[in-house]
Design an enzyme around this catalytic site. Structure first.
Site, PDB file in Angstrom:
ATOM      1  N   GLU A 106       0.837  -1.207   0.000  1.00 19.97           N
ATOM      2  CA  GLU A 106       0.000   0.000   0.000  1.00 19.97           C
ATOM      3  C   GLU A 106       0.861   1.242   0.000  1.00 19.97           C
ATOM      4  OE1 GLU A 106      -2.171   3.356   2.090  1.00 19.97           O
ATOM      5  OE2 GLU A 106      -0.271   2.369   2.526  1.00 19.97           O
ATOM      6  N   GLU A 107       1.970   1.190   0.748  1.00 22.42           N
ATOM      7  CA  GLU A 107       2.800   2.377   0.898  1.00 22.42           C
ATOM      8  C   GLU A 107       3.386   2.857  -0.429  1.00 22.42           C
ATOM      9  OE1 GLU A 107       2.595   4.083   3.321  1.00 22.42           O
ATOM     10  OE2 GLU A 107       2.654   3.014   5.226  1.00 22.42           O
ATOM     11  N   HIS A 158       5.830   7.557   8.984  1.00 24.79           N
ATOM     12  CA  HIS A 158       6.722   7.049   7.938  1.00 24.79           C
ATOM     13  C   HIS A 158       8.202   7.115   8.316  1.00 24.79           C
ATOM     14  CE1 HIS A 158       3.784   7.175   4.258  1.00 24.79           C
ATOM     15  NE2 HIS A 158       3.303   6.491   5.284  1.00 24.79           N
TER      16      HIS A 158
END
Length: 688
Positions: free
Chosen positions: A399-400, A513
């Site tokens: 997803e990232e 992140h």
């Protein structure tokens, strides 16, 4: 230095179901003093469902998921896939691993340095913190910008605030061009890929993106490890693909990325063409401090103790980046609990599993909550219960990098999803604090509010609904956010036309992140007692349960149609020169059709057909050709804004055309909306 609170743990036995069914609910393990929550509207089965999520077990799950960094496509990522698969199987779900071969970059080497007027080499590292042993892992991917090309450039530096079109307009007024220069911008205000897209369109030679302390650092409060905010060496990794491009694997747009599937060449994939590198504010400071030229506007001034200036060409920087692009295997995990009455009607719950490093908040808190949901349903199954409709729990990978795992799965199962899916319920970063919030399409508002009123928050003394409402003291009702992009609901909404909801429990979260989004951060700041994880699991599970068990699919189409009519009227008032007559007429007709539909009673003979109309309503709001100048969005009502990325924009096709003053696209986009609304109204009338 704070220490972990010592908490007296206790467990609620399932033998207490009779008490729970009497209308009182005791929170699960992890709360020091048991408190009662009034939940008289819960059925015995619902009370049992809510009794299962356990804070001590949630803590253990999060520790297991964050034991090692697990970037998409790595052996550690595969290990988390196996863990989730096995836990779903233990809970009684039919559990499978689904592989895709996708194009992913990783960094090989990165060098950023100021070459004039003085020399400074950026560290580009996140140092080990004594208070957080996990920060020492050699498995953490270096700080980098995903989808940056390999490149070597040296050029003058220009500071451009957040790097939005309005910021470049200010530079134009100042007579400053960024063509052939390295642009330095700060995170915030929009999805980071927008910054790259706009800088490239402006002719920049490279892009540096830093985290300013005003946005998520010491200006907000104490920094990690003393507080939850971003410290000076903390770097935000992330994807820099433009959201206006097709989502998923960039080499297989519109097709699942399986072996043997035709692929584009990387040059045809629309990836960024200029080098990009994220910086900490410690590394950005010497560059910003050296800039001369015009003083930055007041709105551009961050939190560093310097005079912010635009640059006059004297400050130069060099970027030398080498990336490793190749096909890599990723792994989705799909757990299925078949419906015994309506197996071909699906309730889907999803959360991604891959993280830039540890991802204790993003996304492991969501995976932890999802596994508690699985265990809750597993306990119900032991009593002989089976869901009416099929429930699917989905753990997405990559997803990232750009919603890749979920998009590939949606592309592979598109026809089946359009026929069978009732809704998709997404939880990404489930817990970063204690402030609940949710975004959803309007058809889910009514059922979601009902569930939130019946679900205790982490305190056990009020509902998630009251938690949410208390955040706005002037509100008499909660307000659902609008769905844009940035998480895995996007392909379900934009490609498959499925009703979607996204929810989280939010708070002060400055380690996004970074390496420091770790288990230690979570137990110190995000959820020390792990009761917020269990509260999220309860709300998620109860919503799925009620959507599965009701004979009538709980999607309120009148709420949706009335909201569309309101939004159309607001657009017409906002843009009086827009010829909105056809749009307003179509919105009014849809509201009339929805009112007639919802007024009519379901009967045994009509229920199946009317449920089909309910679950397929969202699909009528898609335009098959996509919005004008867009490859990412088909939904004519809700879509990510071109210059927001994450943030939703209502009637985005029309608004983007108006912004560009493109008369042809204004007509085209308006026609798309009108056609979709007419199609939806006809479907409610039973017309083909």
């Amino acid at each position: 230095m704070l220490h972990r609170p010592v908490t007296r743990l206790f467990t609620i036995a399932l033998g207490c179901v009779a008490l729970l069914g009497s209308g009182r609910f005791f929170p699960a393990a992890g709360v020091a003093t048991p408190t009662r929550f009034p939940a008289a509207s819960l059925s015995p089965l619902e009370s049992q469902l809510l009794s299962v999520p356990d804070s001590a077990r949630a803590r253990q799950t999060l520790r297991a998921l964050t034991a090692k960094p697990h970037l998409a496509g790595t052996p550690e990522d595969y290990a988390t896939a196996l863990y989730v698969r096995d836990e779903l199987a233990k809970a009684g779900f039919q559990s499978e691993l689904v592989e895709y071969d996708v194009y992913l970059p990783r960094p090989k080497s990165r060098r950023v340095e100021m070459t004039a007027p003085t020399k400074y080499r950026c560290r580009l590292t996140e140092p080990t913190l004594p208070d957080d042993p996990d920060s020492a892992s050699p498995l953490a991917v270096p700080t980098f910008a995903a989808w940056s090309p390999s490149a070597k450039v040296e050029a003058p530096v220009v500071y451009a605030n957040y790097g939005l079109p309005r910021d470049y307009a200010v530079l134009d007024q100042l007579g400053v061009s960024v063509r052939g220069k390295i642009v330095l911008v700060r995170y915030g205000e929009c999805y980071r890929g927008v910054k790259a897209q706009v800088a490239q369109a402006r002719g920049a030679a490279g892009l540096l993106v830093y985290s300013d302390p005003k946005d998520d650092g010491y200006v907000q409060g104490k920094t990690y490890p003393d507080g939850p905010w971003r410290t000076d060496n903390c770097v935000q990794r992330g994807s820099y693909r433009a959201f206006t491009q097709s989502p998923g694997d960039p080499l297989t747009p519109g097709r699942p990325s399986k072996k043997g599937v035709p692929r584009l060449s990387p040059k045809a994939a629309g990836l960024p063409q200029i080098p990009i590198q994220p910086l900490s504010y410690r590394d950005a400071l010497p560059i910003l401090e050296s800039l001369q030229g015009p003083v930055a506007p007041k709105e551009w001034i961050g939190g560093l103790p310097i005079e912010y200036r635009i640059g006059d060409g004297a400050t130069r920087a060099r970027m030398v980046l080498e990336m490793d692009y190749r096909q890599r295997t990723i792994w989705n995990v799909i757990g299925t609990l078949p419906g015994h009455v309506l197996p071909d009607e699906w309730i889907l719950l999803g959360n991604h599993r891959d993280a830039w490093v540890y991802g204790a908040v993003d996304p492991s808190s969501g995976t932890t909550a999802m596994l508690e949901v699985a265990r809750a349903f597993g306990e119900l199954r032991k009593t002989g219960w089976q869901p009416q409709r099929t429930i699917k729990l989905c753990s997405w990978d990559a997803e990232e990098y750009g919603l890749i795992g979920s998009t590939e799965w949606v592309e592979e199962h598109l026809g089946e999803l359009r026929e069978k899916a009732v809704c998709y319920l997404n939880v990404d970063s489930a817990v970063s604090g204690d402030n609940f919030r949710a975004s959803a399409v309007p058809s889910l508002w009514e059922i979601a509010k009902s569930v939130l009123r019946d679900t205790p928050d982490s305190s056990g003394t009020r509902s998630l609904y009251d938690n949410w409402r208390a955040q706005d003291k002037n509100a008499t009702e909660v307000r659902f956010g609008k769905l844009g992009s940035g998480s895995d609901y996007a392909p379900f909404l934009q490609l498959a036309g499925i009703a979607c909801l996204d929810m989280a429990s939010t708070g002060s979260y400055g380690v996004y992140h970074s390496t420091y989004d770790s288990f230690r951060w979570m137990e110190k700041f995000g959820d020390p007692l792990f009761t917020r994880h269990t509260a999220m699991a309860r709300g998620w599970a109860l919503l799925a349960f009620r959507l599965s068990e009701s004979a009538r699919i709980e999607l309120n189409l009148l709420d949706y149609a009335r909201e569309i009519e309101r939004l159309a009227q607001a657009l017409a008032q906002e843009h009086p020169k827009l010829d909105a007559a056809a749009l307003l007429d179509a919105a009014r007709d849809l509201a009339t059709a929805a009112e007639a539909f919802e007024t009519e009673a379901d009967t045994k003979a009509t229920l199946a057909a009317r449920n089909r109309q309910r679950r397929q309503f969202e699909g009528f709001l898609l335009t098959p050709d996509g919005l004008p100048k867009r490859l990412d969005a088909r939904h004519v009502i809700y879509a990510p804004g071109v210059f927001t990325g994450y943030g939703a924009e209502v009637f985005s096709g029309i608004r983007y055309a108006l912004e560009r003053d493109d008369a042809e696209d204004i007509v085209h986009a308006t026609t798309q909306v009108v056609a979709a609304l007419k199609q939806a109204a006809q479907a409610l009338h039973g017309e083909k």
